[in-house]
Design a protein around this motif. Structure first.
Motif, PDB file in Angstrom:
ATOM      1  N   THR A   2       0.813  -1.212   0.000  1.00  0.00           N
ATOM      2  CA  THR A   2       0.000   0.000   0.000  1.00  0.00           C
ATOM      3  C   THR A   2       0.847   1.263   0.000  1.00  0.00           C
ATOM      4  O   THR A   2       0.488   2.262  -0.634  1.00  0.00           O
ATOM      5  N   GLU A  13      -6.542  -3.588  -1.672  1.00  0.00           N
ATOM      6  CA  GLU A  13      -7.418  -2.992  -0.663  1.00  0.00           C
ATOM      7  C   GLU A  13      -8.580  -3.905  -0.264  1.00  0.00           C
ATOM      8  O   GLU A  13      -9.221  -3.659   0.756  1.00  0.00           O
ATOM      9  N   GLY A  44      -8.743   1.797  -5.130  1.00  0.00           N
ATOM     10  CA  GLY A  44      -8.438   1.310  -3.791  1.00  0.00           C
ATOM     11  C   GLY A  44      -9.568   1.565  -2.810  1.00  0.00           C
ATOM     12  O   GLY A  44      -9.905   0.698  -1.997  1.00  0.00           O
ATOM     13  N   ASP A  76     -11.688  -1.217  -0.654  1.00  0.00           N
ATOM     14  CA  ASP A  76     -11.912  -1.209   0.799  1.00  0.00           C
ATOM     15  C   ASP A  76     -13.320  -1.675   1.135  1.00  0.00           C
ATOM     16  O   ASP A  76     -13.520  -2.551   1.984  1.00  0.00           O
ATOM     17  N   PHE A 128      -4.212  -2.135  -6.922  1.00  0.00           N
ATOM     18  CA  PHE A 128      -4.581  -1.482  -5.677  1.00  0.00           C
ATOM     19  C   PHE A 128      -5.996  -1.847  -5.248  1.00  0.00           C
ATOM     20  O   PHE A 128      -6.273  -1.999  -4.060  1.00  0.00           O
TER      21      PHE A 128
END
Length: 189
Positions: free
Chosen positions: A13, A110, A46, A50, A106
């Protein structure tokens, strides 16, 4: 093992949080305007990762009642796919394709953050704050190493090498999640 797994996550990250603009400006030769537009694509990917990773992990846990499966089924593939997409990002001659591969990388990386922060609560009970503190400390320590690794390699003109290092760290993270992190084993007991 939770701390080591998170160290792998944060190592991967930290590229996006620190070295990504340098990479785009100095190696991909993007203008500031292009950097602002193209550069934001992986960061938005990203953020989406999440939410998706945490939602999938919770949905699987709710359906199966199996925390080990619910956390691993998201985190391990997330690590693997993040490592897979970071490699063509470094190898392509096209800045646009590189950014798109980095966005995919990414996004998948994530996916890991939801399960990574759920596991300390799964295993820590009343000490979940301590578990998350140790986990986050290990992540910050690993992230600080990117200054040495990325900075040293970029400074020598090795623009692709750090991505292979990251891919290796991400694959290691997947192995740790598959074989060593057990959200059903209390650290208190």
């Amino acid at each position: 093992f939770i701390a080591i797994g998170y160290a792998c996550f944060f190592f991967g990250t930290n590229f996006y949080l620190t070295w990504y603009p340098t990479y785009l400006r100095e190696h991909r030769h993007l203008t500031l305007q292009a950097l602002g537009i193209l550069g934001s694509v992986p960061l938005f990917a990203g953020m989406l990762g999440d939410v998706v990773g945490g939602s999938i992990s919770d949905m699987v846990y709710k359906r199966t009642g199996n925390a080990r499966f619910a956390r691993r089924v998201v985190a391990a593939p997330g690590f693997v796919l993040a490592g897979v997409f970071v490699i063509p990002a470094a190898m392509t001659a096209s800045a646009v394709i590189s950014v798109l591969c980095l966005a995919l990388s990414f996004f998948f990386l994530e996916l890991v953050i939801g399960p990574a922060w759920a596991v300390p609560m799964d295993v820590g009970g009343q000490f979940s704050g301590t578990v998350t503190g140790i986990m986050n400390m290990a992540g910050a320590l690993a992230a600080s190493l990117t200054a040495l690794v990325y900075g040293g390699l970029f400074d020598r003109g090795y623009w692709s090498a750090p991505f292979f290092v990251s891919a290796g760290v991400l694959f290691l993270g997947a192995l740790i999640w598959i074989f060593l992190i057990d959200p059903e084993k209390s650290v208190v007991a």
